[in-house]
Design a protein around this motif. Structure first.
Motif, mmCIF file in Angstrom:
data_model
loop_
_atom_site.group_PDB
_atom_site.id
_atom_site.type_symbol
_atom_site.label_atom_id
_atom_site.label_comp_id
_atom_site.label_asym_id
_atom_site.label_seq_id
_atom_site.Cartn_x
_atom_site.Cartn_y
_atom_site.Cartn_z
ATOM 1 N N GLY A 295 0.808 -1.249 0.049
ATOM 2 C CA GLY A 295 0.035 -0.051 -0.126
ATOM 3 C C GLY A 295 0.974 1.335 -0.085
ATOM 4 N N ASN A 296 1.940 1.311 0.726
ATOM 5 C CA ASN A 296 2.736 2.347 0.652
ATOM 6 C C ASN A 296 3.402 2.664 -0.629
ATOM 7 O OD1 ASN A 296 4.816 4.272 1.842
ATOM 8 N ND2 ASN A 296 6.277 2.542 1.711
ATOM 9 N N ALA A 297 3.789 1.556 -1.230
ATOM 10 C CA ALA A 297 4.461 1.805 -2.585
ATOM 11 C C ALA A 297 3.468 2.340 -3.495
ATOM 12 C CB ALA A 297 5.123 0.343 -3.287
ATOM 13 N N ALA A 305 -5.610 1.875 -5.680
ATOM 14 C CA ALA A 305 -5.574 0.618 -5.119
ATOM 15 C C ALA A 305 -4.831 0.499 -3.874
ATOM 16 C CB ALA A 305 -5.030 -0.499 -6.003
ATOM 17 N N ALA A 306 -4.193 1.662 -3.498
ATOM 18 C CA ALA A 306 -3.213 1.710 -2.308
ATOM 19 C C ALA A 306 -4.366 1.721 -1.155
ATOM 20 C CB ALA A 306 -2.435 2.971 -2.676
ATOM 21 N N LEU A 307 -5.262 2.379 -1.087
ATOM 22 C CA LEU A 307 -6.288 2.384 0.170
ATOM 23 C C LEU A 307 -6.622 1.213 0.671
ATOM 24 C CD1 LEU A 307 -8.648 5.766 -0.420
ATOM 25 C CD2 LEU A 307 -7.000 5.315 1.500
ATOM 26 N N ALA A 308 -7.035 0.126 -0.131
ATOM 27 C CA ALA A 308 -7.885 -1.094 0.413
ATOM 28 C C ALA A 308 -6.576 -1.746 0.978
ATOM 29 C CB ALA A 308 -8.022 -1.876 -0.849
ATOM 30 N N TYR A 311 -5.792 0.081 4.531
ATOM 31 C CA TYR A 311 -6.723 -0.195 5.660
ATOM 32 C C TYR A 311 -6.711 -1.546 6.224
ATOM 33 C CZ TYR A 311 -8.837 4.578 5.634
ATOM 34 O OH TYR A 311 -9.084 5.807 5.718
ATOM 35 N N VAL A 312 -6.299 -2.481 5.349
ATOM 36 C CA VAL A 312 -6.086 -3.926 5.784
ATOM 37 C C VAL A 312 -4.840 -4.041 6.654
ATOM 38 C CG1 VAL A 312 -5.342 -6.124 5.304
ATOM 39 C CG2 VAL A 312 -6.889 -5.009 3.722
ATOM 40 N N ALA A 313 -3.516 -3.325 6.273
ATOM 41 C CA ALA A 313 -2.772 -3.138 6.999
ATOM 42 C C ALA A 313 -2.959 -2.434 8.631
ATOM 43 C CB ALA A 313 -1.687 -2.417 6.379
ATOM 44 N N LEU A 314 -3.840 -1.508 8.499
ATOM 45 C CA LEU A 314 -4.252 -0.897 9.613
ATOM 46 C C LEU A 314 -4.617 -1.506 10.737
ATOM 47 C CD1 LEU A 314 -3.762 1.919 11.256
ATOM 48 C CD2 LEU A 314 -6.062 2.806 10.084
ATOM 49 N N GLU A 315 -5.759 -2.448 9.905
ATOM 50 C CA GLU A 315 -6.374 -3.295 11.068
ATOM 51 C C GLU A 315 -5.479 -4.321 11.691
ATOM 52 O OE1 GLU A 315 -9.493 -5.109 8.613
ATOM 53 O OE2 GLU A 315 -10.510 -3.215 8.403
ATOM 54 N N ALA A 335 -2.298 8.723 0.463
ATOM 55 C CA ALA A 335 -3.193 7.892 -0.719
ATOM 56 C C ALA A 335 -4.826 8.875 -0.659
ATOM 57 C CB ALA A 335 -3.657 6.443 -0.160
ATOM 58 N N HIS A 336 -5.062 9.398 0.386
ATOM 59 C CA HIS A 336 -6.356 9.916 0.308
ATOM 60 C C HIS A 336 -6.263 11.476 -0.493
ATOM 61 C CE1 HIS A 336 -9.184 7.798 2.720
ATOM 62 N NE2 HIS A 336 -8.448 7.508 3.625
ATOM 63 N N LEU A 337 -4.895 12.091 -0.002
ATOM 64 C CA LEU A 337 -4.505 13.259 -0.944
ATOM 65 C C LEU A 337 -4.590 12.839 -2.475
ATOM 66 C CD1 LEU A 337 -1.606 14.715 1.270
ATOM 67 C CD2 LEU A 337 -3.834 15.775 0.830
ATOM 68 N N VAL A 338 -4.150 11.930 -2.800
ATOM 69 C CA VAL A 338 -4.129 11.506 -4.334
ATOM 70 C C VAL A 338 -5.455 11.829 -4.782
ATOM 71 C CG1 VAL A 338 -3.801 9.738 -6.079
ATOM 72 C CG2 VAL A 338 -1.964 10.462 -4.158
ATOM 73 N N ARG A 339 -6.536 11.187 -3.887
ATOM 74 C CA ARG A 339 -7.975 11.400 -4.288
ATOM 75 C C ARG A 339 -8.820 12.550 -4.009
ATOM 76 N NH1 ARG A 339 -10.003 5.805 -4.149
ATOM 77 N NH2 ARG A 339 -12.009 6.539 -3.158
#
Length: 375
Positions: A295-297, A305-308, A311-315, A335-339
């Motif tokens: 997700g970082n990369a 696709a980074a967000l999904a 958020y899995v990693a955060l859980e 990732a949110h800034l990109v969106r």
């Protein structure tokens, strides 16, 4: 000295009043006697203007608060004059190193492990004195060990400790110290004939280059680390090296190479929830960690696709990994800034800032400030 102290305070984002509060808090926790808040405010001003020398007690407190060495805060000390005849002392130190038993090496390795555990939970800044003393002990033991069978175990221990110290220095914003510690770790790993330790030190050192704006050179170095390790690295370390390559490729704008490296990391990673590499104790990597790395990369590349993945990693992130969680929050903000989702990005940056302040991470603070500037 004055400018170094002022810059260290600014790197933490602290006012002089905040530094007064932190000195008092630190002193109260450790039952140290320090001046009143009003007097400390005067002291800080005089320290930063070169009108007052920093005494031993306050030097200890400042090193811990800023994660800096005496050299970095106050300038290099003058070297003592050599004695006319040092043979007796030399022989004593050689004899001491010869008598260094395997049990003592194990004790030094356990000390490295303890420092690694505290670093994960509290951050690197408060460990600057302990880490320096630990490295000094290992370097002394290696310097005065004569025969290879005595040197190799100590060199292995030094390689691991120096690489940990380097990452801590990088986190504290002490870039030159980080670079020198990585060089020390590489030399020790080479002497110990430990390709895994050498490859790991080289790959982590690549992050110094990336942070300095030399992402392409960083990619070359991490790939050289992979060649150096070759078939002698463990599967988990091999996966870690590919994941590091992917992140550095993303920073260099090499999108296809990044995705290829991520696939290679996933293929090399052993199955199961276990994260610790028994052959390389500094490596923690399982599918959850790799999801965060992926997700970082992808966030660096600006992909939705980074967000999904993040958020899995955060859980699943281990709450004891404070610095990793701060980085994960930064990744989510990016990732949110990109969106164009600025509200969510702001929330993650607030959480990242709290964690970075708890660990004293100058490296994460710089990234947080950079992302905040994009809001």
């Amino acid at each position: 000295m004055a400018e170094r102290l002022r810059q260290a305070r600014k790197d933490r984002g602290w006012s002089q009043d905040r530094l007064v509060r932190e000195i008092i808090r630190y002193a109260e926790q450790r039952l140290l006697d320090v001046a009143s808040p009003a007097s400390l405010k005067v002291y800080i001003s005089e320290w930063e203007n070169g009108r007052r020398a920093v005494s031993g007690t306050y030097a200890t407190v400042l090193r811990a608060l800023f994660g800096k060495t005496d050299d970095e805060l106050f300038g290099a000390p003058s070297l003592p004059m050599p004695t006319a005849d040092g043979y007796d002392e030399l022989i004593n130190r050689i004899d001491s190193a010869r008598n260094l038993s395997l049990g003592m090496v194990d004790a030094l390795l356990n000390q490295t492990e303890l420092l690694r555990s505290v670093d994960r939970q509290m951050g690197a800044a408060a460990l600057v004195d302990q880490m320096r003393a630990h490295l000094d002990a290992l370097e002394d033991a290696l310097t005065f060990a004569v025969l290879p069978d005595a040197r190799r175990p100590v060199a292995t221990a030094l390689a691991g400790a120096a690489t940990l110290a380097a990452w801590q220095a990088l986190d504290a914003g002490a870039v030159e110290r980080a670079w020198r510690h990585y060089e020390l770790g590489k030399r020790a790993a080479a002497e110990a004939e430990q390709p895994m330790y050498l490859a790991h030190a080289m790959a982590e050192q690549a992050y110094v280059l990336a942070d300095a704006g030399r992402a392409e050179m960083a990619v070359d170095l991490v790939r050289d680390a992979q060649r150096t390790g070759g078939t002698k690295v463990s599967p988990r370390l091999a996966a870690w090296l590919f994941a590091a390559e992917a992140e550095l490729c993303a920073k260099a704008g090499l999108a296809d190479d990044c995705r290829k490296a991520l696939d290679q990391a996933a293929a090399a990673l052993p199955a199961g929830d276990e994260a610790r590499d028994p052959d390389m104790l500094s490596i923690f990597l399982n599918a959850s960690h790799l999801a965060r790395w992926r997700g970082n990369a992808l966030a660096i590349l600006g992909e939705d696709a980074a967000l999904a993945e993040l958020y899995v990693a955060l859980e699943r992130v281990d709450p004891a990994f404070l610095r990793a969680t701060a980085g994960l929050r930064c990744d989510l903000a990016q990732a949110h800034l990109v969106r164009g989702e600025y509200g969510q990005a702001r929330e993650h940056l607030q959480q990242a800032r709290l964690l970075a302040n708890r660990t004293g991470s100058v490296r994460h603070r710089r990234r947080i400030e950079g992302l905040t500037g994009r809001l």
